[in-house]
Design a protein around this motif. Structure first.
Motif, mmCIF file in Angstrom:
data_model
loop_
_atom_site.group_PDB
_atom_site.id
_atom_site.type_symbol
_atom_site.label_atom_id
_atom_site.label_comp_id
_atom_site.label_asym_id
_atom_site.label_seq_id
_atom_site.Cartn_x
_atom_site.Cartn_y
_atom_site.Cartn_z
ATOM 1 N N ARG A 70 92.519 65.189 -6.314
ATOM 2 C CA ARG A 70 91.954 66.317 -5.569
ATOM 3 C C ARG A 70 92.887 66.750 -4.447
ATOM 4 N NH1 ARG A 70 88.570 68.337 -8.900
ATOM 5 N NH2 ARG A 70 86.984 66.902 -9.623
ATOM 6 N N ARG A 71 93.960 66.023 -4.244
ATOM 7 C CA ARG A 71 94.951 66.291 -3.207
ATOM 8 C C ARG A 71 94.360 66.241 -1.805
ATOM 9 N NH1 ARG A 71 97.211 70.954 -2.986
ATOM 10 N NH2 ARG A 71 95.588 71.993 -4.155
ATOM 11 N N ILE A 72 93.338 65.400 -1.620
ATOM 12 C CA ILE A 72 92.801 65.245 -0.267
ATOM 13 C C ILE A 72 93.203 63.869 0.258
ATOM 14 C CG2 ILE A 72 90.561 64.249 -0.900
ATOM 15 C CD1 ILE A 72 89.289 66.087 1.188
ATOM 16 N N GLU A 109 95.914 62.711 1.505
ATOM 17 C CA GLU A 109 96.650 62.620 2.766
ATOM 18 C C GLU A 109 95.705 62.704 3.960
ATOM 19 O OE1 GLU A 109 100.488 64.401 3.316
ATOM 20 O OE2 GLU A 109 100.463 65.119 1.253
ATOM 21 N N ILE A 110 94.586 63.411 3.769
ATOM 22 C CA ILE A 110 93.630 63.508 4.873
ATOM 23 C C ILE A 110 92.788 62.245 4.975
ATOM 24 C CG2 ILE A 110 91.556 64.698 5.650
ATOM 25 C CD1 ILE A 110 92.796 67.296 4.817
ATOM 26 N N PHE A 162 79.338 58.534 -1.569
ATOM 27 C CA PHE A 162 80.236 59.534 -2.151
ATOM 28 C C PHE A 162 80.655 59.142 -3.565
ATOM 29 C CE2 PHE A 162 83.410 62.859 -1.429
ATOM 30 C CZ PHE A 162 82.673 63.656 -0.589
ATOM 31 N N ASP A 180 99.757 70.609 2.653
ATOM 32 C CA ASP A 180 99.009 71.197 1.556
ATOM 33 C C ASP A 180 97.939 70.189 1.195
ATOM 34 O OD1 ASP A 180 98.330 72.650 -0.729
ATOM 35 O OD2 ASP A 180 99.620 71.361 -1.951
ATOM 36 N N PHE A 181 96.710 70.634 1.124
ATOM 37 C CA PHE A 181 95.677 69.661 0.772
ATOM 38 C C PHE A 181 94.620 70.321 -0.098
ATOM 39 C CE2 PHE A 181 94.142 71.688 4.588
ATOM 40 C CZ PHE A 181 92.773 71.791 4.406
ATOM 41 N N GLY A 182 93.933 69.514 -0.856
ATOM 42 C CA GLY A 182 92.829 69.993 -1.676
ATOM 43 C C GLY A 182 91.535 69.433 -1.138
ATOM 44 N N VAL A 183 90.439 69.763 -1.770
ATOM 45 C CA VAL A 183 89.147 69.272 -1.311
ATOM 46 C C VAL A 183 88.321 68.889 -2.530
ATOM 47 C CG1 VAL A 183 89.101 70.621 0.799
ATOM 48 C CG2 VAL A 183 88.205 71.602 -1.306
ATOM 49 N N TYR A 184 87.210 68.217 -2.273
ATOM 50 C CA TYR A 184 86.299 67.910 -3.370
ATOM 51 C C TYR A 184 85.576 69.186 -3.775
ATOM 52 C CZ TYR A 184 86.994 63.253 -1.456
ATOM 53 O OH TYR A 184 87.548 62.105 -0.977
ATOM 54 N N PRO A 185 85.320 69.361 -5.041
ATOM 55 C CA PRO A 185 84.595 70.562 -5.451
ATOM 56 C C PRO A 185 83.133 70.491 -5.004
ATOM 57 C CG PRO A 185 84.964 69.126 -7.343
ATOM 58 C CD PRO A 185 85.660 68.498 -6.181
ATOM 59 N N ARG A 218 90.846 77.748 4.894
ATOM 60 C CA ARG A 218 91.103 76.352 4.546
ATOM 61 C C ARG A 218 91.991 75.689 5.602
ATOM 62 N NH1 ARG A 218 92.462 73.853 -1.231
ATOM 63 N NH2 ARG A 218 90.898 75.364 -1.851
#
Lengths: 656, 295
Positions: A382-384, A386-387, A308, B82-87, B139
């Motif tokens: 990227r705000r990921i 927390e996951i 990755f 609230d979460f984002g992801v990789y593009p 999402r």
């Protein structure tokens, strides 16, 4: 309205950590150069530390570095609304495009200007320091500082600011803007080298947005006294230079204005690809699969994260641009290696490698510092975070791939540079390609240095609460290293990654010098291993930015493998350090540059009065020298013929 | 199963986000109710090992969560608010990546788990599209899929139904109810109906303090026969507020309806209503705020 936007931008950016950090950095750097002999910016020569000449040179050189900070401010002014998602709110107000852009730009430019006022201010304050030699300080003339700020800094920041403002507007990307900054600086330095011929001096002076060339040209026939008291008049080339670049700034700003789209960036309409996924879904209900935490699983996690991170770096356009810049920079340096003052040289591998090393001093540092910040903070940005941080993957599986990705990027750039050098040799018809020499002289030491640098920068980024702070810490580390060496603290035992230089020879390559370096490399790799384990133990998971909870947990986490690795690394580090110290400081005498200078001065003082003692002259030399390059040995047999040509009897003959 | 004691968190800015929180959370669905900014997310993050509280202890079974976060993560499913992801990464690839991180390293097992989960959350048809382009509901469903990966013993979902349409919310709640039978599921929300529908136990958190804990039915029982309702002209609202314990006002067909807590009908025109969890929630908020004003 315009003024409101300018002041809002000012207030907003003045509160950012970047402002404080950069202000402090520029102030300290300049202050150090004024008050500490060993730290020098430029080469003002024999003039007062606060003379107009030294002041202008310092200001102009600091402006070159200031470009990086300036770009952060102006690019932020144009990009941040889109990044934060605030753009629709701001742009649906009654604000006009003109007020918005001009206001933001002027505000950001003013902030950068305020940062750069730290430079003349530091000269002013530095010159007042009591420990300075009175003879090196001239009178305080305020107008000199005003001149430096308004003739030098302000127009330079205006043109560079407008240029990168336009670039940020066009790319909407901080990364691409910075790529542009690096490209600009490489282009600038290359142009200055190419225009260094005397017949091109007018072009050189005009084409320099920092006006360093104009300063040199205007003052080249000045005496030290003139340089200490007079400012170059704003006329001739200097005036044209300033007018030219203010004009360019205006043109660039108009370009930015034309490029900027005030309406929201239309979301790209993607063609629906639903059809592709239309296979029948599995009918079975989801049955939970129990996760494992065995060694194999951890390696899988490590491998997945490595893939990755590698993809993140190697697929990013910045990487290719950086690589291209590296090659460009390399070819520029290589060209100087085969020709000097009209004499042609063979492009032997030794010369190629020396040129490559010269071209790759700053480059890997920038790459390592930049990518460590990007990689370590990516998940959070990227705000990921927390996951992924709530998953069971161990810290090292997150941390090591980032370090490995940086090393791989740097290795790739070394390999590409080597290929460029080989192509260069072939182009010049030189076909004796020594791949092994490239490997051992350039790539291997380069990769080892890259490993050390990557570990340090990932370690720093893992601890600090913000990416920009991590970058600042690394910058301070680089500057502090230079400053410490300058101040006489130059032992490689306390310069992280430091090792003695290995001179290269066409005859016997690295000779035995690589052995000394290898000891130091082993010593620092031991230390870096400690940092690596600590980075694993203190790795940031989740939303925490404070270091304290992680430090509290540290002792408990040391139990087991991490503690054993740290202990082993620490023991070997200390042992290696002891052995090196024994060699450098006990078996041999440790002398700093200062000591050597003093020795030379002593030498001169003691022996100068023998200068005029009549001595015989050597009129003939016959030597038979047998060289054994592999054994680093030479046997010299021969004779000198000395003759007394003074016409008088000699009472003494000195041999040294 | 999960027990918190004395959990206090003070942010560097001085905000006391959690104040001496003590909770015992058994197996089953547990609802954490509270207004925005009450400290729900901070509490969730503390339990999910993403934040270390300034003080206190959190234990899950025999795991000291603060000392050994790794052990908890191995059995945790977490859906952040609230979460984002990789593009440019598709739903399938991202879920696959997260499955590896959660410890499902075996390729066949992982394929099975990822595929069935995608089908279960109704993302099968869009599995090859980038998550970054998903709508809010899609999402969110992806988020729940990743939280369910790897047989978690503790599932924490932070305001999961925010932004879902009623149908999606229904489907989501069914999914949660199914998994919530054998493990600990903590659901934080400001939507009272979610708790009423799903949770066997609930807690109300206000200003970082737990002010009510218990089974929703028990809690509601405390208000039995004490909730009164009246439709009033809007202009008289302030007057009613001043005179009696108004816990909530709402508009029904443009008319203002107030709920009042009192032992008997406060005045003419009030009629009794069956207490609901919402009344308890509003009554709790109202009394906490009154106390805060008095203090």
């Amino acid at each position: 309205m315009l003024w409101r936007i300018v002041t809002f931008e000012l207030r907003y950016q003045l509160r950012t950590p970047l402002f404080l950090v950069s202000y402090a950095l520029f102030f300290l750097l300049t202050f150090g150069s004024v008050t500490i002999d060993q730290i020098q910016i430029g080469a003002p020569g024999n003039v007062h530390v606060n003379s107009p000449y030294a002041l202008l040179q310092t200001v102009a050189i600091m402006n070159v570095f200031g470009i990086f900070v300036l770009t952060a401010f102006v690019a932020n002014a144009v990009i941040r609304d889109d990044e934060s998602g605030f753009a629709p709110i701001v742009r649906s107000t009654r604000i006009t495009k003109f007020n918005y852009l001009v206001g933001r730009f002027l505000g950001a430019w003013l902030v950068a200007l305020i940062v750069m006022t730290s430079v003349p201010l530091a000269v002013l304050i530095g010159a007042l320091m009591p420990w300075l030699d009175v003879e090196k300080v001239g009178p305080l003339v305020l107008s000199h500082y005003v001149y430096a700020l308004f003739i030098y800094t302000a127009p330079t920041l205006l043109v560079a600011g407008a240029g990168f403002f336009a670039l940020a507007t066009a790319t909407r990307s901080m990364m691409w803007t910075y790529v542009g900054v690096v490209a600009f600086l490489v282009g600038y330095l290359t142009a200055q080298v190419l225009l260094a011929e005397p017949e091109l001096e007018t072009w050189s002076a005009l084409s320099d947005p920092f006006a360093l060339g104009s300063l040199a040209l205007e003052t080249r026939y000045w005496t030290a006294a003139e340089r200490s008291t007079q400012l170059p008049p704003v006329q001739g080339l200097l005036l044209y230079n300033r007018l030219l670049w203010i004009g360019v700034a205006a043109a660039l700003f108009v370009l930015a204005y034309a490029l900027f789209r005030f309406d929201a960036k239309g979301a790209k309409v993607r063609k629906s690809r639903r059809a592709k996924g239309a296979e029948t879904p599995p009918a079975a209900p989801y049955l939970p699969v129990s996760p494992r935490a065995d060694r194999r699983t951890k390696w899988r996690q490590f491998a997945a994260l490595t893939r990755f991170d590698m993809a993140f770096v190697f697929k990013s356009p910045a990487f290719f641009v950086l690589l291209a810049l590296g090659v460009l920079n390399t070819l520029g340096t290589l060209a100087t290696a085969v020709e000097s003052h009209g004499t042609q040289y063979f492009p032997v591998t030794r010369a190629m490698v020396e040129a490559l090393q010269g071209a790759f001093t700053l480059f890997p540092i920038i790459i390592a510092i930049y990518y460590s910040g990007e990689l370590v903070w990516r998940d959070r940005e990227r705000r990921i975070h927390e996951i992924v941080d709530a998953t069971a993957a161990p810290n090292w599986a997150f941390m090591v791939p980032k370090f490995a990705a940086i090393v791989l990027v740097l290795t790739a750039s070394f390999v590409v540079a080597t290929l460029a050098a080989i192509a260069f040799q072939l182009y010049h018809g030189y076909t004796r390609i020594e791949l092994a020499a490239y490997l051992w002289w350039f790539i291997v030491p380069g990769v080892i240095a890259a490993v050390l640098l990557a570990i340090l920068s990932v370690f720093v980024q893992a601890l600090v609460p913000h990416k920009a702070l991590g970058w600042a810490v690394m910058l301070v580390y680089i500057v502090a290293g230079v400053a410490l060496s300058g101040a006489g603290f130059e032992h490689n035992l306390y310069h992280y990654g430091g090792s003695p230089a290995v001179p290269l020879s066409d005859m016997n390559g690295m000779g035995r010098f690589w052995i000394g370096r290898a000891w130091f490399q082993a010593y620092w790799l031991g230390f870096a291993l400690i940092l690596l384990v600590l980075a694993h133990l203190l790795w940031r998971r989740g939303v925490e930015t404070s270091l304290r909870p992680r430090l509290r947990r540290l002792p408990a986490r040391l139990r087991g493998a991490p503690g054993r690795i740290i202990a082993a690394a620490a023991v070997s580090w200390v042992l290696l350090g002891g052995y090196i110290f024994y060699n450098t400081n006990v078996l041999n005498e440790y002398l700093t540059e200062n000591d050597l200078d003093e020795y030379a001065a002593d030498f001169e003082r003691t022996l100068l009065h023998f200068e005029s003692t009549p001595q015989p002259r050597i009129i003939d030399v016959k030597l038979a020298v047998d060289l054994y390059p592999k054994q680093v040995r030479a046997i010299t047999k021969g004779e000198y013929t000395l003759e007394n040509r003074t016409g008088m009897p000699l009472s003494e003959v000195h041999v040294r | 199963m999960l027990s918190l004691s004395g959990v206090t968190h003070i942010y560097p800015t001085g905000t006391r986000a959690l104040d001496n929180v003590a909770l015992e959370i058994p197996k089953g669905m547990f609802g954490l109710l509270g207004p925005n900014g009450a400290g729900k997310s901070t509490l969730m993050r503390c339990i999910a090992t993403l934040q270390t509280p300034s003080q206190g202890s959190i234990r899950f079974g025999d795991i000291d969560v603060l000392a050994e976060p790794e052990r908890l993560r191995a059995m945790l499913g977490y859906l952040p608010q609230d979460f984002g992801v990789y593009p440019r990464v598709s739903a399938y690839d991202l879920l696959d990546h997260l499955a590896v991180l959660k410890g499902i390293a075996n390729r066949a097992e992982r394929k099975e788990a990822v595929e069935t989960l995608l089908a279960q959350v109704n993302l099968w048809n869009v599995r090859k599209l980038p998550v970054a382009g998903f709508s809010g509901g899609m999402r969110q469903r992806f988020g729940i899929a990743q939280a369910l990966l790897g047989n978690p013993k503790l599932v924490i979902v932070d305001e999961p139904t925010a932004g879902l349409d009623p149908e999606e919310r229904n489907r989501f709640n069914n999914l949660l109810a199914e998994i919530g039978e054998n493990i600990v599921v903590i659901l934080s929300t400001h939507i009272v109906d979610d708790v009423t529908d799903l949770c066997s136990r609930t807690a109300i958190i206000v200003d970082g303090r737990i002010v009510q804990v218990g089974a929703p039915t028990e809690l509601i029982a405390r208000l039995k026969g004490r909730v009164w309702q009246k439709t009033i002209p809007k202009a008289e609202l302030e007057d009613y507020r001043a005179r009696m314990n108004v816990i909530s006002t709402r508009l029904r067909a443009g008319q203002t309806v107030i709920h009042v807590v009192a032992d008997e009908a406060p005045e003419h025109g009030f009629e009794p209503v069956a207490a609901e969890l919402e009344d308890l929630y509003f009554a709790t908020l109202a009394s906490t705020r009154r106390r805060a004003v008095a203090a």
